[in-house]
Design an enzyme around this catalytic site. Sequence first.
Site, PDB file in Angstrom:
ATOM      1  N   GLY A  68      46.231  52.065  42.117  1.00 19.58           N
ATOM      2  CA  GLY A  68      47.399  51.379  41.562  1.00 19.58           C
ATOM      3  C   GLY A  68      48.471  51.034  42.576  1.00 19.58           C
ATOM      4  O   GLY A  68      49.640  50.876  42.203  1.00 19.58           O
ATOM      5  N   ASN A  70      48.935  48.211  44.037  1.00 18.31           N
ATOM      6  CA  ASN A  70      49.491  46.904  43.645  1.00 18.31           C
ATOM      7  C   ASN A  70      50.390  47.042  42.423  1.00 18.31           C
ATOM      8  O   ASN A  70      51.457  46.424  42.359  1.00 18.31           O
ATOM      9  CB  ASN A  70      48.361  45.903  43.365  1.00 18.31           C
ATOM     10  CG  ASN A  70      47.815  45.301  44.637  1.00 18.31           C
ATOM     11  OD1 ASN A  70      48.455  44.480  45.261  1.00 18.31           O
ATOM     12  ND2 ASN A  70      46.638  45.744  45.043  1.00 18.31           N
ATOM     13  N   LEU A 141      38.151  46.627  36.914  1.00 22.14           N
ATOM     14  CA  LEU A 141      36.775  46.264  37.267  1.00 22.14           C
ATOM     15  C   LEU A 141      35.925  45.747  36.107  1.00 22.14           C
ATOM     16  O   LEU A 141      34.877  45.155  36.338  1.00 22.14           O
ATOM     17  CB  LEU A 141      36.075  47.458  37.937  1.00 22.14           C
ATOM     18  CG  LEU A 141      36.722  47.880  39.262  1.00 22.14           C
ATOM     19  CD1 LEU A 141      35.963  49.039  39.893  1.00 22.14           C
ATOM     20  CD2 LEU A 141      36.805  46.714  40.242  1.00 22.14           C
ATOM     21  N   ASN A 158      44.505  37.373  38.320  1.00 26.33           N
ATOM     22  CA  ASN A 158      43.776  38.440  39.005  1.00 26.33           C
ATOM     23  C   ASN A 158      44.012  38.296  40.502  1.00 26.33           C
ATOM     24  O   ASN A 158      44.315  37.197  40.989  1.00 26.33           O
ATOM     25  CB  ASN A 158      42.278  38.302  38.694  1.00 26.33           C
ATOM     26  CG  ASN A 158      41.446  39.359  39.399  1.00 26.33           C
ATOM     27  OD1 ASN A 158      41.819  40.541  39.455  1.00 26.33           O
ATOM     28  ND2 ASN A 158      40.316  38.959  39.962  1.00 26.33           N
ATOM     29  N   HIS A 160      42.011  38.951  44.140  1.00 30.27           N
ATOM     30  CA  HIS A 160      40.695  39.248  44.711  1.00 30.27           C
ATOM     31  C   HIS A 160      40.856  39.434  46.215  1.00 30.27           C
ATOM     32  O   HIS A 160      41.535  38.624  46.870  1.00 30.27           O
ATOM     33  CB  HIS A 160      39.725  38.094  44.407  1.00 30.27           C
ATOM     34  CG  HIS A 160      38.335  38.402  44.842  1.00 30.27           C
ATOM     35  ND1 HIS A 160      37.504  39.225  44.119  1.00 30.27           N
ATOM     36  CD2 HIS A 160      37.636  38.040  45.952  1.00 30.27           C
ATOM     37  CE1 HIS A 160      36.347  39.350  44.757  1.00 30.27           C
ATOM     38  NE2 HIS A 160      36.406  38.640  45.867  1.00 30.27           N
TER      39      HIS A 160
HETATM   40  C1  GRF Z   1      42.836  45.477  45.430  1.00 27.99           C
HETATM   41  O1  GRF Z   1      42.353  45.417  46.712  1.00 27.99           O
HETATM   42  C2  GRF Z   1      42.511  44.199  44.683  1.00 27.99           C
HETATM   43  O2  GRF Z   1      42.259  43.119  45.509  1.00 27.99           O
HETATM   44  C3  GRF Z   1      41.240  44.535  43.953  1.00 27.99           C
HETATM   45  O3  GRF Z   1      41.358  45.902  43.650  1.00 27.99           O
HETATM   46  C4  GRF Z   1      42.177  46.566  44.612  1.00 27.99           C
HETATM   47  C5  GRF Z   1      43.142  47.413  43.863  1.00 27.99           C
HETATM   48  O4  GRF Z   1      43.844  48.278  44.734  1.00 27.99           O
HETATM   49  N1  GRF Z   1      41.079  43.647  42.829  1.00 27.99           N
HETATM   50  P1  GRF Z   1      45.040  49.172  44.181  1.00 27.99           P
HETATM   51  O5  GRF Z   1      44.475  50.070  43.089  1.00 27.99           O
HETATM   52  O6  GRF Z   1      46.096  48.285  43.668  1.00 27.99           O
HETATM   53  O7  GRF Z   1      45.492  49.984  45.361  1.00 27.99           O
END
Ligand code: GRF
Length: 249
Positions: A68, A70, A141, A158, A160
Amino acid sequence: MALVRISGKLVYRGVFVFQTLYRFYLAPVILISRWGKQLHLFTLLLYLLYFIMSALIHKIAIFASGAGSNAQKIIDHFHQHPQIQVGLIVCNKPGAGVIGIAEKHQIPVLLIEKEPFFRGDAYVSALQAHGISFVVLAGFLWKIPPALVAAYRGAMVNIHPALLPKYGGKGMYGSHVHEAVIANKETESGITIHYVNEFFDEGAPIFQASCAVLPSDTPETLAAKIHALEHQYFPIIIEKCLLKPTAIL
Ligand code: GRF
């Protein structure tokens, strides 16, 4: 612009405080006061203002299954934002780090299960009950079922960890992406923020940023560069999508 943001915030907060005061303290007094009628009219106007302001607030749900990081950046970015708030964290893994982040910030968590997600209403009614107007996938996912795509078409994004259309599709997530990029001796990789449709990583792109892939890079060092890009851009791109929906960058 700053003035508009601050005054928007003040009006919204002010009306909220008044509403609470009115409900619990003023109403009984107003009922017996000789100015009762006028005060009721005034209250009605304030309620109206409150509802208009509420309608202008975008409430985001962040779907995440992992650490998490992000989600954390997005929460920080919109903390005290006058028009956008993170209203819900949606997670399919009970022990995921993102749940702790949500709890720390007192954001409600919706733990979802496969059966209702893929064969029920995909939690659309639960999202609507939380007033969610925009969905952000940040490391989620599971494939998004058609019912959820349809409910939030053009209002679901989303991120990526590669430059789509390269290195996208089923099975292309996390370290699998970076391993493939390095195995193919790519000299650059990056991030893609895109709208979500019924197919993995195929929705309309909104924004890309790139970084160099050096011969010395490993999947781990590349992942760190990609994460830095994600943290730098994802929150501001979400904000742009919400406040200027026509801006494709
Ligand atoms: C990120 O690298 C994003 O690109 C992918 O999943 C990862 C999530 O990372 N879709 P986090 O859980 O936010 O650290």
